[in-house]
Design an enzyme around this catalytic site. Sequence first.
Site, PDB file in Angstrom:
ATOM      1  N   SER A 189       0.832  -1.191   0.000  1.00 42.91           N
ATOM      2  CA  SER A 189       0.000   0.000   0.000  1.00 42.91           C
ATOM      3  C   SER A 189       0.878   1.257   0.000  1.00 42.91           C
ATOM      4  O   SER A 189       1.619   1.494  -0.944  1.00 42.91           O
ATOM      5  CB  SER A 189      -0.959  -0.039   1.191  1.00 42.91           C
ATOM      6  OG  SER A 189      -1.990   0.900   1.031  1.00 42.91           O
ATOM      7  N   LYS A 212     -19.924  17.845   3.719  1.00 44.97           N
ATOM      8  CA  LYS A 212     -18.930  18.129   4.763  1.00 44.97           C
ATOM      9  C   LYS A 212     -18.675  16.893   5.622  1.00 44.97           C
ATOM     10  O   LYS A 212     -17.550  16.618   6.020  1.00 44.97           O
ATOM     11  CB  LYS A 212     -19.424  19.290   5.641  1.00 44.97           C
ATOM     12  CG  LYS A 212     -18.517  19.604   6.823  1.00 44.97           C
ATOM     13  CD  LYS A 212     -17.125  19.982   6.355  1.00 44.97           C
ATOM     14  CE  LYS A 212     -16.207  20.269   7.529  1.00 44.97           C
ATOM     15  NZ  LYS A 212     -14.837  20.531   7.102  1.00 44.97           N
TER      16      LYS A 212
END
Length: 278
Positions: free
Chosen positions: A182, A234
């Site tokens: 990763s 948000k």
Amino acid sequence: MEFLTEFGLFIAKTITLVVALLVIVSVVLSAAHKDKDDQGSDGELRVRKLNEKYRKLRESLQAKLRSDSERKAFEKARKKEDKAKQKAEKAKRKSGDAEEKPRPKVYVLDFDGDIKASDTDSLRRSITAVLSVAEPETDEVVIRLESGGGLVHSYGLAAAQLDRIRAKGIRLTACVDKVAASGGYMMACVADRIVASPFAILGSIGVVAQLPNFHRLLKKNDVDFEILTAGEHKRTMTVFGENTDKGRTKFLEDLEDTHVLFKEYVGERRPELDIAAV
């Protein structure tokens, strides 16, 4: 009785004065410690000559494998050889006949990555130091890398530090003994070449996010939790509030965008790699 009262008041005043003094001293010491931390916030770099380390190790083993008489002769011959070498180098410098081309050097850096890539600041300082002295034509940087990945922005910054080496035209090799997955692979793929042990884990070009949700537990116990936001997206997913399908969809879109950026990053640095197949 009056005496005891006055004595008690005296003790109380004394204790108050002592406590006040301790508070003042504590504040002063805390400020001094903070100033010291600020002054030394850059930390320190430790430089070791690996060739000297392994030379001494080799000579120590050679000495141990010899008898007492052989060891004495070996030590004598080694000292004589070192003395002759120093004398020859001194004479060469004096005559101005020293080699014009610098000897190639390999700078070895270590990065032991956690989920936050906490070693990035140390890596940044080390790379800054190396770039101030390394020669693009002759020198090489080797990074001994170990990381199972972590936060996207943290490993993006760590990989960007290695990009600085490539940008200077200095060869970069990544060595992986155990794992570079990763975010760890995001760093490794910056290198000109990757040298990995046979059972090392490399790759995992993907993005994952997970979080618990306590909404049902709170609802069961009649606990309300409110999130007030300005802006449609948000907050898409929450730990305590009720998550919606719309929020999940948006969150997955953000993950996919990050995944695309990750694949593009790897593709730019490994153009021969078939990203779709991997």
